[in-house]
Design a protein around this motif. Structure first.
Motif, mmCIF file in Angstrom:
data_model
loop_
_atom_site.group_PDB
_atom_site.id
_atom_site.type_symbol
_atom_site.label_atom_id
_atom_site.label_comp_id
_atom_site.label_asym_id
_atom_site.label_seq_id
_atom_site.Cartn_x
_atom_site.Cartn_y
_atom_site.Cartn_z
ATOM 1 N N GLN A 29 0.849 -1.181 0.000
ATOM 2 C CA GLN A 29 0.000 0.000 0.000
ATOM 3 C C GLN A 29 0.889 1.236 0.000
ATOM 4 O O GLN A 29 2.073 1.149 0.311
ATOM 5 C CB GLN A 29 -0.909 0.007 1.229
ATOM 6 C CG GLN A 29 -1.747 -1.250 1.393
ATOM 7 C CD GLN A 29 -2.766 -1.434 0.295
ATOM 8 O OE1 GLN A 29 -3.203 -0.478 -0.333
ATOM 9 N NE2 GLN A 29 -3.161 -2.673 0.053
ATOM 10 N N ASP A 30 0.318 2.384 -0.341
ATOM 11 C CA ASP A 30 1.152 3.586 -0.437
ATOM 12 C C ASP A 30 0.961 4.564 0.722
ATOM 13 O O ASP A 30 1.573 5.613 0.751
ATOM 14 C CB ASP A 30 0.926 4.299 -1.764
ATOM 15 C CG ASP A 30 -0.415 4.990 -1.856
ATOM 16 O OD1 ASP A 30 -1.331 4.608 -1.109
ATOM 17 O OD2 ASP A 30 -0.530 5.911 -2.669
ATOM 18 N N ARG A 31 0.144 4.210 1.706
ATOM 19 C CA ARG A 31 -0.023 5.093 2.863
ATOM 20 C C ARG A 31 -0.362 4.261 4.093
ATOM 21 O O ARG A 31 -0.828 3.134 3.980
ATOM 22 C CB ARG A 31 -1.059 6.171 2.611
ATOM 23 C CG ARG A 31 -2.430 5.674 2.306
ATOM 24 C CD ARG A 31 -3.369 6.779 1.890
ATOM 25 N NE ARG A 31 -3.030 7.184 0.531
ATOM 26 C CZ ARG A 31 -3.376 8.322 -0.003
ATOM 27 N NH1 ARG A 31 -4.076 9.175 0.658
ATOM 28 N NH2 ARG A 31 -3.034 8.619 -1.233
ATOM 29 N N ALA A 32 -0.097 4.856 5.243
ATOM 30 C CA ALA A 32 -0.375 4.186 6.510
ATOM 31 C C ALA A 32 -1.063 5.164 7.449
ATOM 32 O O ALA A 32 -0.803 6.361 7.420
ATOM 33 C CB ALA A 32 0.923 3.683 7.142
ATOM 34 N N THR A 33 -1.922 4.616 8.284
ATOM 35 C CA THR A 33 -2.532 5.390 9.350
ATOM 36 C C THR A 33 -1.801 5.025 10.633
ATOM 37 O O THR A 33 -1.744 3.857 11.003
ATOM 38 C CB THR A 33 -4.033 5.075 9.485
ATOM 39 O OG1 THR A 33 -4.677 5.351 8.242
ATOM 40 C CG2 THR A 33 -4.672 5.904 10.580
#
Length: 189
Positions: A29-33
């Motif tokens: 994935q290209d983002r993380a929370t």
């Protein structure tokens, strides 16, 4: 000796997770929370970090290098590789330091940000590889992909005998006559 035992314990735990995770399939994935906690105020904040785009939180700069998420039909797991830098020395970080250590810490923080954490964090095991910082805690919640582009609402075309002007291609008239053929160019000698 204590740090060597600690590193051996982390290696053993990491290898066991790798063994368990080898059955799972991960999607990049290209983002993380991330969830960040300010221990002084007790406030937690969710931060969305994109790969390659650093984010500032308090006196920390957080960089996401990679993020992997299991598909929805498998056991939920998120793994993110983070690098966290300290952008400046806070008062709480200076507590417990000798005068020599304080003098060494302050110029170093202004010249180049020291790395506070570099490694993999797992959403299911936040304590396995945690950020050790006197003021902040950071852990992974999930890895996500950007939301899909929403298509515009469906356009309804009224039924009728006359053609719509949008249906007529450019250069074509609304008459029933066939368009004239273009003239052939003269041959060049």
């Amino acid at each position: 000796m204590k740090s060597l035992l600690r590193m051996a314990a982390f290696a053993a735990a990491g290898l066991s997770l790798v063994g368990l995770a080898s059955a799972a399939t991960y999607a990049k994935q290209d983002r993380a929370t991330l969830r960040a906690l300010d221990k002084i105020t007790g406030r937690s904040t969710d931060i969305v970090v994109k790969v390659g785009e650093p984010v500032e939180f308090g006196s920390l700069r957080i960089e996401l290098k990679a993020c992997f998420q299991t598909p929805p039909d498998e056991v939920p797991e998120s793994a993110a590789f983070l690098k966290v830098f300290s952008t400046h020395v806070t008062g709480n970080e200076l507590l417990g330091m000798t005068l020599e250590e304080k003098a060494a810490a302050i110029p170093a923080a202004t010249e180049e940000a020291p790395v506070v954490f570099s490694g993999w964090m797992y959403a299911s095991s936040p304590g396995l590889s945690a950020l050790e910082h006197p003021v902040y805690d950071i852990w992974v919640i999930r890895c996500t992909a950007p939301a899909p582009v929403k298509l515009p609402d469906r356009v309804t075309i009224p039924l009728g005998d006359e053609p719509l002007t949008d249906d007529v291609p450019a250069g074509v008239s609304l008459s029933d006559e066939a368009p004239a053929l273009p003239e052939e160019p003269e041959p060049i000698d």
